[in-house]
Motif scaffolding. Structure first.
Motif, PDB file in Angstrom:
ATOM      1  N   GLY A 218       0.811  -1.215   0.000  1.00 18.47           N
ATOM      2  CA  GLY A 218       0.000   0.000   0.000  1.00 18.47           C
ATOM      3  C   GLY A 218       0.842   1.262   0.000  1.00 18.47           C
ATOM      4  O   GLY A 218       0.474   2.269   0.610  1.00 18.47           O
ATOM      5  N   LEU A 219       1.975   1.205  -0.660  1.00 17.40           N
ATOM      6  CA  LEU A 219       2.879   2.357  -0.712  1.00 17.40           C
ATOM      7  C   LEU A 219       3.212   2.692  -2.160  1.00 17.40           C
ATOM      8  O   LEU A 219       3.088   1.846  -3.049  1.00 17.40           O
ATOM      9  CB  LEU A 219       4.192   2.037   0.034  1.00 17.40           C
ATOM     10  CG  LEU A 219       4.096   1.777   1.546  1.00 17.40           C
ATOM     11  CD1 LEU A 219       5.445   1.291   2.073  1.00 17.40           C
ATOM     12  CD2 LEU A 219       3.657   3.041   2.289  1.00 17.40           C
ATOM     13  N   SER A 220       3.659   3.926  -2.384  1.00 18.51           N
ATOM     14  CA  SER A 220       4.107   4.305  -3.723  1.00 18.51           C
ATOM     15  C   SER A 220       5.429   3.586  -3.996  1.00 18.51           C
ATOM     16  O   SER A 220       6.107   3.144  -3.058  1.00 18.51           O
ATOM     17  CB  SER A 220       4.314   5.810  -3.795  1.00 18.51           C
ATOM     18  OG  SER A 220       5.494   6.149  -3.080  1.00 18.51           O
ATOM     19  N   PRO A 221       5.816   3.489  -5.270  1.00 18.38           N
ATOM     20  CA  PRO A 221       7.086   2.850  -5.578  1.00 18.38           C
ATOM     21  C   PRO A 221       8.258   3.468  -4.816  1.00 18.38           C
ATOM     22  O   PRO A 221       9.088   2.744  -4.261  1.00 18.38           O
ATOM     23  CB  PRO A 221       7.219   3.071  -7.088  1.00 18.38           C
ATOM     24  CG  PRO A 221       5.802   3.096  -7.584  1.00 18.38           C
ATOM     25  CD  PRO A 221       5.029   3.772  -6.495  1.00 18.38           C
ATOM     26  N   VAL A 222       8.307   4.792  -4.729  1.00 19.70           N
ATOM     27  CA  VAL A 222       9.437   5.446  -4.053  1.00 19.70           C
ATOM     28  C   VAL A 222       9.387   5.179  -2.549  1.00 19.70           C
ATOM     29  O   VAL A 222      10.394   4.817  -1.923  1.00 19.70           O
ATOM     30  CB  VAL A 222       9.435   6.970  -4.347  1.00 19.70           C
ATOM     31  CG1 VAL A 222      10.527   7.669  -3.530  1.00 19.70           C
ATOM     32  CG2 VAL A 222       9.645   7.221  -5.838  1.00 19.70           C
ATOM     33  N   ASP A 223       8.188   5.321  -1.979  1.00 21.80           N
ATOM     34  CA  ASP A 223       8.058   5.044  -0.544  1.00 21.80           C
ATOM     35  C   ASP A 223       8.365   3.586  -0.224  1.00 21.80           C
ATOM     36  O   ASP A 223       8.847   3.256   0.862  1.00 21.80           O
ATOM     37  CB  ASP A 223       6.644   5.396  -0.062  1.00 21.80           C
ATOM     38  CG  ASP A 223       6.425   6.896   0.005  1.00 21.80           C
ATOM     39  OD1 ASP A 223       7.429   7.645  -0.070  1.00 21.80           O
ATOM     40  OD2 ASP A 223       5.261   7.325   0.101  1.00 21.80           O
ATOM     41  N   SER A 224       8.071   2.728  -1.164  1.00 24.15           N
ATOM     42  CA  SER A 224       8.356   1.302  -0.949  1.00 24.15           C
ATOM     43  C   SER A 224       9.852   1.073  -0.783  1.00 24.15           C
ATOM     44  O   SER A 224      10.291   0.323   0.098  1.00 24.15           O
ATOM     45  CB  SER A 224       7.859   0.469  -2.140  1.00 24.15           C
ATOM     46  OG  SER A 224       6.455   0.490  -2.190  1.00 24.15           O
ATOM     47  N   LEU A 225      10.630   1.720  -1.629  1.00 24.87           N
ATOM     48  CA  LEU A 225      12.089   1.560  -1.533  1.00 24.87           C
ATOM     49  C   LEU A 225      12.586   2.061  -0.173  1.00 24.87           C
ATOM     50  O   LEU A 225      13.439   1.445   0.464  1.00 24.87           O
ATOM     51  CB  LEU A 225      12.779   2.322  -2.669  1.00 24.87           C
ATOM     52  CG  LEU A 225      12.554   1.745  -4.068  1.00 24.87           C
ATOM     53  CD1 LEU A 225      13.129   2.671  -5.139  1.00 24.87           C
ATOM     54  CD2 LEU A 225      13.201   0.359  -4.189  1.00 24.87           C
ATOM     55  N   LYS A 226      11.998   3.182   0.250  1.00 23.36           N
ATOM     56  CA  LYS A 226      12.384   3.767   1.539  1.00 23.36           C
ATOM     57  C   LYS A 226      12.008   2.802   2.670  1.00 23.36           C
ATOM     58  O   LYS A 226      12.782   2.542   3.585  1.00 23.36           O
ATOM     59  CB  LYS A 226      11.644   5.103   1.689  1.00 23.36           C
ATOM     60  CG  LYS A 226      12.053   5.929   2.862  1.00 23.36           C
ATOM     61  CD  LYS A 226      11.619   7.391   2.643  1.00 23.36           C
ATOM     62  CE  LYS A 226      11.832   8.229   3.891  1.00 23.36           C
ATOM     63  NZ  LYS A 226      10.691   8.245   4.809  1.00 23.36           N
ATOM     64  N   TRP A 227      10.797   2.251   2.555  1.00 28.01           N
ATOM     65  CA  TRP A 227      10.310   1.336   3.596  1.00 28.01           C
ATOM     66  C   TRP A 227      11.211   0.095   3.685  1.00 28.01           C
ATOM     67  O   TRP A 227      11.555  -0.371   4.764  1.00 28.01           O
ATOM     68  CB  TRP A 227       8.861   0.935   3.265  1.00 28.01           C
ATOM     69  CG  TRP A 227       8.188   0.203   4.393  1.00 28.01           C
ATOM     70  CD1 TRP A 227       7.477   0.742   5.416  1.00 28.01           C
ATOM     71  CD2 TRP A 227       8.199  -1.212   4.612  1.00 28.01           C
ATOM     72  NE1 TRP A 227       7.030  -0.230   6.267  1.00 28.01           N
ATOM     73  CE2 TRP A 227       7.469  -1.451   5.802  1.00 28.01           C
ATOM     74  CE3 TRP A 227       8.757  -2.305   3.943  1.00 28.01           C
ATOM     75  CZ2 TRP A 227       7.263  -2.728   6.320  1.00 28.01           C
ATOM     76  CZ3 TRP A 227       8.555  -3.588   4.467  1.00 28.01           C
ATOM     77  CH2 TRP A 227       7.819  -3.786   5.635  1.00 28.01           C
ATOM     78  N   LEU A 228      11.579  -0.406   2.530  1.00 28.67           N
ATOM     79  CA  LEU A 228      12.457  -1.586   2.480  1.00 28.67           C
ATOM     80  C   LEU A 228      13.769  -1.282   3.208  1.00 28.67           C
ATOM     81  O   LEU A 228      14.241  -2.057   4.044  1.00 28.67           O
ATOM     82  CB  LEU A 228      12.704  -1.961   1.016  1.00 28.67           C
ATOM     83  CG  LEU A 228      13.614  -3.157   0.710  1.00 28.67           C
ATOM     84  CD1 LEU A 228      13.198  -3.796  -0.613  1.00 28.67           C
ATOM     85  CD2 LEU A 228      15.088  -2.806   0.642  1.00 28.67           C
ATOM     86  N   ARG A 229      14.341  -0.117   2.860  1.00 33.46           N
ATOM     87  CA  ARG A 229      15.627   0.284   3.444  1.00 33.46           C
ATOM     88  C   ARG A 229      15.513   0.418   4.965  1.00 33.46           C
ATOM     89  O   ARG A 229      16.347  -0.085   5.704  1.00 33.46           O
ATOM     90  CB  ARG A 229      16.030   1.639   2.844  1.00 33.46           C
ATOM     91  CG  ARG A 229      17.403   1.651   2.206  1.00 33.46           C
ATOM     92  CD  ARG A 229      17.642   2.966   1.493  1.00 33.46           C
ATOM     93  NE  ARG A 229      17.142   2.898   0.142  1.00 33.46           N
ATOM     94  CZ  ARG A 229      16.469   3.854  -0.510  1.00 33.46           C
ATOM     95  NH1 ARG A 229      16.200   4.953   0.012  1.00 33.46           N
ATOM     96  NH2 ARG A 229      16.049   3.696  -1.729  1.00 33.46           N
ATOM     97  N   GLU A 230      14.437   1.057   5.402  1.00 36.05           N
ATOM     98  CA  GLU A 230      14.332   1.384   6.827  1.00 36.05           C
ATOM     99  C   GLU A 230      13.836   0.224   7.681  1.00 36.05           C
ATOM    100  O   GLU A 230      14.156   0.148   8.859  1.00 36.05           O
ATOM    101  CB  GLU A 230      13.391   2.589   7.017  1.00 36.05           C
ATOM    102  CG  GLU A 230      14.032   3.883   6.525  1.00 36.05           C
ATOM    103  CD  GLU A 230      13.052   5.057   6.532  1.00 36.05           C
ATOM    104  OE1 GLU A 230      11.874   4.863   6.915  1.00 36.05           O
ATOM    105  OE2 GLU A 230      13.475   6.156   6.115  1.00 36.05           O
TER     106      GLU A 230
END
Ligand SMILES: Cc1ncc(C[n+]2csc(CCOP(=O)(O)OP(=O)(O)O)c2C)c(N)n1
Ligand code: SF4
Lengths: 250, 356
Positions: A218-230
Motif C-alpha cells: 500500500g505504498l508508492s514505488p518510491v516510498d516502498s524503496l524507503k520502507w524496504l531500506r528502513e
C-alpha cells in the motif's frame, strides 16, 4: 551510434507484467544480464515457482520448467541430476522457498546440490494479494495479519539465507537489495558469483534479494524503496553470508 | 540360455527398472516398498544411474518431475502413506504430460495402517488421487514374472503416452520369493522427444508448465488430455481370462487376490461348478471390453477384493448391473482362503450341493 542500454539477451521480448515499482523486474533483468555475460543461456534450465516470481518463465530466454508451489528446488535437483553439465537455477518468492518449500530449501542446500537459487524476499505473498509470509516483519499488517504480525501468535520472521549459510554443502550465500544503483551493482555481483559457483561445480549457492511489493504494501514505488531500506534491511542480515574457500578463488 | 532366477518381488521391480534403462530413482523409504530403493541403491550406480534418497516423498516426486522434463527415464516407489504425499506431484506430472514410472506397494489404511497385503488404494490409483481430472495408466501384476514384465513395459507406455504409469502391488507380492525369467528388454519404440527441456541449444526455448489463467486455454488442455485418455481406453485395456469361456459364474479379481482366485476356480470346477475368472491387468483403463461377451451369458459375479468394495463399482458399470454382483472382501492385511471364497460364492448363488 552505439547502443549503450538494451535488453539483455537473457531476457525474451515479452514485456514484464509486474505492478509499477515492483522490483521483481530489476532482479530478473540482473539474472538475464548474468546469463548473457556468462554465455550460458543455451546451457541453462530455469525453474519457476508459483507466485509473481513465477512469471519469470516467460521472461527468461532459456528453457524453463514450472514447478508446484514450493517445489522448485526439488524439481531443479531432478533436472540437474539428469543433466549434470547444464546450469540449473530456481527463481522463487519468499513464500515459495521459505514457507511451503522449506524442506527442499534446507535439504537442497545440505546436499550441496549444484544448482543456484534466487530468493526474492518482499516480506509478503504478492500474487495471492498480500497475505503474511514467513518473512513478514513484526507488527507488519497484511491481509492475514490485519492487526500486525504478532510474535506470540505468528512467531518471528525467518531469515532463511542466514540458516542456509550454516550448512556444509553450501558454497555461497548472499543477501542483497535492489533499492539503489549501488546496491543493484552489488546484487548483480552476488548473482553472478552464485552462477559461477555452479559453473565451477562447487555446490549450492543462494542469493536472497530484498524486493518491494508496492501494491500489497500500500505504498508508492518510491516510498516502498524507503520502507524496504528502513524496515527490512535492519532485520535481514545483509551482505555475503557465506563464501567458501573455493569460491574466494573464483 | 535361461536367465531364470529366484528373487523377491520388490527386487524384481528394481532389476526390471535397471534393464528398462531407468537412470534416476528418487525415493524415501517406507515398508513394504523399501527393498526397491535398497536394491537400486546397490545396483543402479553400476548401470550408470543414480539413486537419491529425498527429504520426503514430496521431494522425491518433484525430483522425478524435473528429471522427466529432460527426457530421462525416472522412477519412484513408495507405499500408501508415501503415495498420498506424492499426489500433488503426480497431478503436476500428469498435467505436464511427463513419463514418470510410479510404484505403490499398497499397505493398509487409512492413516498409518499396517503392512499386510491390501487393495485399499484402488480408488486413489484409478480415479485420480491428486487434484484435477487426470488418469494414470495402472498396471496390476499378480506374479513375479508380471512384476518384471510390467515394470519393463511401464517405461515404454509412459513415454508412448507421455503420462505417468503406476504399478500397483502389495506387501505380499513385494515380499514373496518366486522364480522370474529376466528376459532381455525388446528395444523401445522411437518416441518423440521434441518437447524435452535440456538447454535451448540452437532452438527456440521451451517451457514445461501447467499454469493457465485463460479458461479457453484451460478447456483446450482438458480436451487434449481427454482425447489422450480416450485413446488409452481404446487401446490399452488388458486382462486375463481363466476358464471364463463356458463359465456360469465369474470371479473378478486382480493382483494378489487374482492369484488366489485362480485356485478357487480350479476347486470349483472339481466340484462341477462352472466358475471362471476375469483378472484385470490394467486397472485404468479398466478392461470393460472383457465383460461384453459375458453380459447376457453368465448368472452372476463375485469380486474378490482387499478393501470395502472399490473395483466392484467398475465391474457393475462394465456389466450394466445385468446380473447379481457380490463382493467378497478381507481387509486390514488379511488374505481370504480359497475355501472361504468358494463358500461365499456357493452361498450367494445357492450352489451348495453337498451339505443338504
Ligand atoms: C499448494 C499451494 N498452496 C497455495 C497456493 C497459493 N499461492 C500461490 S502463490 C502463493 C504465495 C506467493 O508468495 P511468494 O512466494 O512470496 O511470491 P510472490 O508472489 O510474492 O512473488 C500462494 C500462497 C498454491 N498455488 N499452491
Ligand atoms: S503483487 Fe507485488 S510482487 Fe506481485 S507484481 Fe505486484 S508489486 Fe510485484
Amino acid at each position: 551510434m552505439q547502443k549503450v542500454f538494451g535488453r539483455p539477451k537473457g531476457l525474451t521480448e515479452v514485456a514484464f507484467s509486474f505492478c509499477p515499482g515492483c522490483t521483481h523486474g530489476i532482479i530478473m533483468r540482473l539474472v538475464g544480464e548474468v546469463l548473457e555475460e556468462l554465455e550460458i543461456i543455451e546451457d541453462t534450465i530455469g525453474v519457476s515457482p508459483v507466485g509473481c516470481a513465477g512469471f519469470c518463465q516467460d521472461f527468461f530466454s532459456c528453457d524453463f520448467v514450472g514447478a508446484a508451489h514450493g517445489r522448485a528446488q526439488a524439481v531443479g535437483t531432478g533436472i540437474k541430476r539428469a543433466l549434470p553439465d547444464r546450469i540449473v537455477f530456481t527463481y522463487q518468492g519468499d513464500g515459495d522457498i521459505a514457507a511451503i518449500g522449506t524442506q527442499h530449501a534446507i535439504h537442497t542446500a545440505a546436499r550441496g546440490e549444484k544448482i543456484t537459487s534466487i530468493m526474492v524476499n518482499n516480506a509478503i505473498y504478492g500474487m495471492t494479494g498480500g497475505q503474511m509470509a514467513p518473512t513478514t516483519l513484526e507488527g507488519m499488517k497484511t491481509s492475514t495479519s490485519p492487526y500486525g504480525r504478532d510474535l506470540v501468535i505468528n512467531g518471528y520472521p525467518l531469515d532463511l539465507p542466514k540458516t542456509i549459510a550454516t550448512l556444509d554443502g553450501v558454497k555461497y550465500v548472499a543477501s542483497v537489495s535492489v533499492d539503489s544503483p549501488k546496491n543493484i551493482l552489488q546484487a548483480k555481483k552476488a548473482i553472478k558469483k552464485a552462477f559461477q559457483v555452479q559453473q565451477a561445480g562447487l555446490g549450492f549457492a543462494l542469493v536472497s534479494v530484498l524486493s518491494t511489493c508496492p501494491t500489497n504494501w500500500g505504498l508508492s514505488p518510491v516510498d516502498s524503496l524507503k520502507w524496504l531500506r528502513e524496515n527490512m534491511m535492519p532485520v535481514y542480515e545483509m551482505g555475503e553470508l557465506k563464501v567458501a574457500e573455493e569460491v574466494k578463488n573464483l | 540360455m535361461s536367465n531364470r532366477v529366484l528373487m523377491k518381488g520388490n527386487e524384481i521391480i528394481g532389476e526390471a527398472a535397471i534393464r528398462a534403462g531407468c537412470k534416476l530413482f528418487f525415493g524415501y523409504p517406507i515398508t513394504p516398498s523399501t527393498e526397491i530403493i535398497e536394491y537400486l541403491a546397490k545396483n543402479l550406480p553400476k548401470a550408470g544411474g543414480t539413486v537419491l534418497q529425498a527429504e520426503d516423498e514430496i521431494g522425491a516426486i518433484n525430483m522425478c518431475y524435473g528429471a522427466a522434463c529432460t527426457g530421462t527415464r525416472v522412477m519412484t516407489a513408495s507405499s500408501s502413506p508415501g503415495i498420498s504425499l506424492k499426489q500433488e506431484g503426480i497431478s503436476y506430472c500428469a498435467a505436464a504430460e511427463l513419463p514418470v514410472v510410479l510404484v505403490n506397494v499398497n499397505r493398509t489404511g487409512p492413516g498409518l495402517g499396517g503392512l499386510g497385503p491390501t487393495q485399499s488404494d484402488y480408488f486413489q490409483s484409478t480415479k485420480g488421487g491428486g487434484h484435477g481430472d487426470y488418469r494414470l495408466i495402472v498396471l496390476a501384476p499378480s506374479k513375479a514374472q508380471e512384476l518384471y514384465d510390467f515394470t519393463l513395459e511401464a517405461f515404454d507406455l509412459a513415454e508412448k503416452y507421455r503420462n505417468p504409469v503406476l504399478i500397483l502391488t502389495d506387501g505380499f507380492l513385494g515380499q514373496m520369493m518366486e522364480p522370474v525369467e529376466l528376459k532381455e528388454k525388446p528395444t523401445s519404440p522411437e518416441v518423440d522427444k521434441s518437447w524435452v527441456v535440456d538447454g535451448a541449444r540452437g532452438r527456440e526455448k521451451r517451457i514445461i508448465a501447467s499454469y493457465s489463467l485463460t479458461n479457453e486455454i484451460g478447456e483446450a488442455n482438458n480436451l487434449r488430455w481427454e482425447a489422450k485418455f480416450n485413446g488409452i481406453k481404446e487401446k490399452e485395456q488388458r486382462w486375463e481370462e481363466f476358464y471364463a469361456d463356458d463359465a456360469e459364474y465369474l470371479l473378478v479379481s486382480y493382483g494378489t487376490t487374482g492369484r488366489i482366485s485362480k485356485s478357487v476356480v480350479l476347486n470349483a470346477r472339481k466340484k462341477g461348478i462352472k466358475l471362471g475368472l476375469i483378472r484385470p491387468i490394467t486397472l485404468w483403463p479398466f478392461p470393460e471390453k472383457a465383460f461384453i461377451p459375458y453380459k447376457n451369458k453368465i448368472k452372476g459375479i463375485v469380486t474378490v477384493e482387499l478393501n470395502t468394495g472399490q473395483m466392484i463399482e467398475d465391474v457393475k458399470l462394465a456389466m450394466d448391473c445385468c446380473v447379481p454382483i457380490y463382493l467378497y472382501r478381507r481387509q486390514g492385511g488379511m488374505l481370504p482362503t480359497e475355501t472361504e471364497i468358494l463358500e461365499f460364492l456357493e452361498k450367494q448363488f445357492k450352489l451348495s450341493t453337498e451339505e443338504v
